[in-house]
Design a protein around this motif. Structure first.
Motif, PDB file in Angstrom:
ATOM      1  N   GLN A 119       1.864   6.967 -10.852  1.00 45.89           N
ATOM      2  CA  GLN A 119       1.673   5.742 -11.625  1.00 45.89           C
ATOM      3  C   GLN A 119       1.992   4.449 -10.872  1.00 45.89           C
ATOM      4  OE1 GLN A 119       0.266   5.875 -14.723  1.00 45.89           O
ATOM      5  NE2 GLN A 119      -0.002   7.992 -14.064  1.00 45.89           N
ATOM      6  N   SER A 120       2.617   4.547  -9.715  1.00 49.87           N
ATOM      7  CA  SER A 120       3.103   3.338  -9.039  1.00 49.87           C
ATOM      8  C   SER A 120       2.066   2.595  -8.211  1.00 49.87           C
ATOM      9  CB  SER A 120       4.293   3.680  -8.143  1.00 49.87           C
ATOM     10  OG  SER A 120       5.385   4.063  -8.929  1.00 49.87           O
ATOM     11  N   VAL A 121       0.942   3.257  -7.876  1.00 49.33           N
ATOM     12  CA  VAL A 121      -0.070   2.606  -7.039  1.00 49.33           C
ATOM     13  C   VAL A 121      -1.439   2.788  -7.682  1.00 49.33           C
ATOM     14  CG1 VAL A 121      -1.183   2.497  -4.780  1.00 49.33           C
ATOM     15  CG2 VAL A 121       1.260   3.027  -4.925  1.00 49.33           C
ATOM     16  N   SER A 122      -2.067   1.663  -8.022  1.00 47.31           N
ATOM     17  CA  SER A 122      -3.437   1.722  -8.542  1.00 47.31           C
ATOM     18  C   SER A 122      -4.438   1.173  -7.512  1.00 47.31           C
ATOM     19  CB  SER A 122      -3.563   0.940  -9.848  1.00 47.31           C
ATOM     20  OG  SER A 122      -3.230  -0.412  -9.659  1.00 47.31           O
ATOM     21  N   TYR A 123      -3.924   0.475  -6.486  1.00 48.10           N
ATOM     22  CA  TYR A 123      -4.781  -0.131  -5.462  1.00 48.10           C
ATOM     23  C   TYR A 123      -4.079  -0.029  -4.118  1.00 48.10           C
ATOM     24  CZ  TYR A 123      -7.295  -3.738  -2.853  1.00 48.10           C
ATOM     25  OH  TYR A 123      -8.009  -4.424  -1.900  1.00 48.10           O
TER      26      TYR A 123
ATOM     27  N   LYS B 206       1.976  -5.358  -9.814  1.00 44.58           N
ATOM     28  CA  LYS B 206       0.524  -5.202  -9.697  1.00 44.58           C
ATOM     29  C   LYS B 206       0.119  -3.776  -9.317  1.00 44.58           C
ATOM     30  CE  LYS B 206      -0.365  -9.949  -8.205  1.00 44.58           C
ATOM     31  NZ  LYS B 206      -0.923 -10.776  -7.127  1.00 44.58           N
ATOM     32  N   LYS B 207       1.109  -2.979  -8.894  1.00 49.91           N
ATOM     33  CA  LYS B 207       0.873  -1.603  -8.430  1.00 49.91           C
ATOM     34  C   LYS B 207      -0.074  -1.590  -7.226  1.00 49.91           C
ATOM     35  CE  LYS B 207       1.714   0.391 -12.937  1.00 49.91           C
ATOM     36  NZ  LYS B 207       1.252   1.300 -13.970  1.00 49.91           N
TER      37      LYS B 207
ATOM     38  N   PHE C 108       4.842   8.038  -6.539  1.00 45.46           N
ATOM     39  CA  PHE C 108       3.625   8.213  -5.756  1.00 45.46           C
ATOM     40  C   PHE C 108       3.780   9.464  -4.918  1.00 45.46           C
ATOM     41  CE2 PHE C 108       0.595   7.530  -2.297  1.00 45.46           C
ATOM     42  CZ  PHE C 108      -0.525   7.119  -3.013  1.00 45.46           C
ATOM     43  N   ASP C 109       2.766  10.317  -4.933  1.00 44.55           N
ATOM     44  CA  ASP C 109       2.812  11.588  -4.216  1.00 44.55           C
ATOM     45  C   ASP C 109       2.280  11.406  -2.791  1.00 44.55           C
ATOM     46  OD1 ASP C 109       2.751  14.196  -3.321  1.00 44.55           O
ATOM     47  OD2 ASP C 109       1.869  14.998  -5.175  1.00 44.55           O
TER      48      ASP C 109
END
Length: 136
Positions: A39-43, A71-72, A117-118
Motif C-alpha cells: 500500500q505504500s507505493v502507487s507510483y 503521495k505514495k 512494500f514488498d
C-alpha cells in the motif's frame, strides 16, 4: 503500481538511449500494473541521468532519492556513466539501464522509509522480466 522511466540525457546520446529506455519502461509498466507490492507505493518514477562529467562538475543533475508517503510516490534520479553509454552497444545499454533500476530498488529499500512494500518480490519480478527479455 504505476512505473515510469525517463532520462535526462546529454543531446549527443539522446537518440541512442531512447528506444532502450522506452522498451524497458513499457515492459516494467505492464508488469507493475498487474501486481500488488503493498500500500505504500502507487507510483515509482525512475529518471536515468546520462551526461558527461563536465556537466556534473558544474553542479547540474545531482542524484535524487525521494519518497513521499502522503503521495505514495518514489522518485529516483540516478546517474549512468556517460562514457559507458557512448561506447556501449544496445545490449550494454540494456544492462546499464536495468542495473540502474535495480540500484534504485536497493536505494529505496535501504535508504527511504517505506513500510508497506514488498521489495523482495518487486526485485524478483524485475530480475525475472530482465532475464526473460535477455537484458541481464
Amino acid at each position: 503500481m504505476r512505473f515510469f522511466i525517463t532520462s535526462e540525457n546529454h543531446t549527443t546520446i539522446a537518440d541512442k538511449v531512447r528506444s532502450v529506455r522506452n522498451s524497458i519502461g513499457q515492459k516494467i509498466s505492464k508488469m507493475a500494473e498487474m501486481k500488488d507490492y503493498g500500500q505504500s507505493v502507487s507510483y515509482w518514477g525512475h529518471i536515468s541521468i546520462v551526461n558527461p562529467s563536465s556537466v556534473y562538475d558544474k553542479g547540474f543533475y545531482p542524484e535524487v532519492k525521494k519518497y513521499s508517503g502522503s503521495k505514495k510516490e518514489v522518485e529516483l534520479r540516478l546517474k549512468i556513466d556517460y562514457d559507458d553509454v557512448v561506447n556501449g552497444d544496445e545490449k550494454k545499454l540494456y544492462t546499464l539501464f536495468t542495473d540502474s533500476i535495480l540500484r534504485g530498488v536497493h536505494i529505496a529499500e535501504s535508504e527511504l522509509k517505506i513500510d508497506d512494500f514488498d521489495f523482495k518480490r518487486f526485485r524478483a519480478d524485475l530480475n525475472e522480466l530482465f532475464s526473460k527479455e535477455g537484458w541481464l
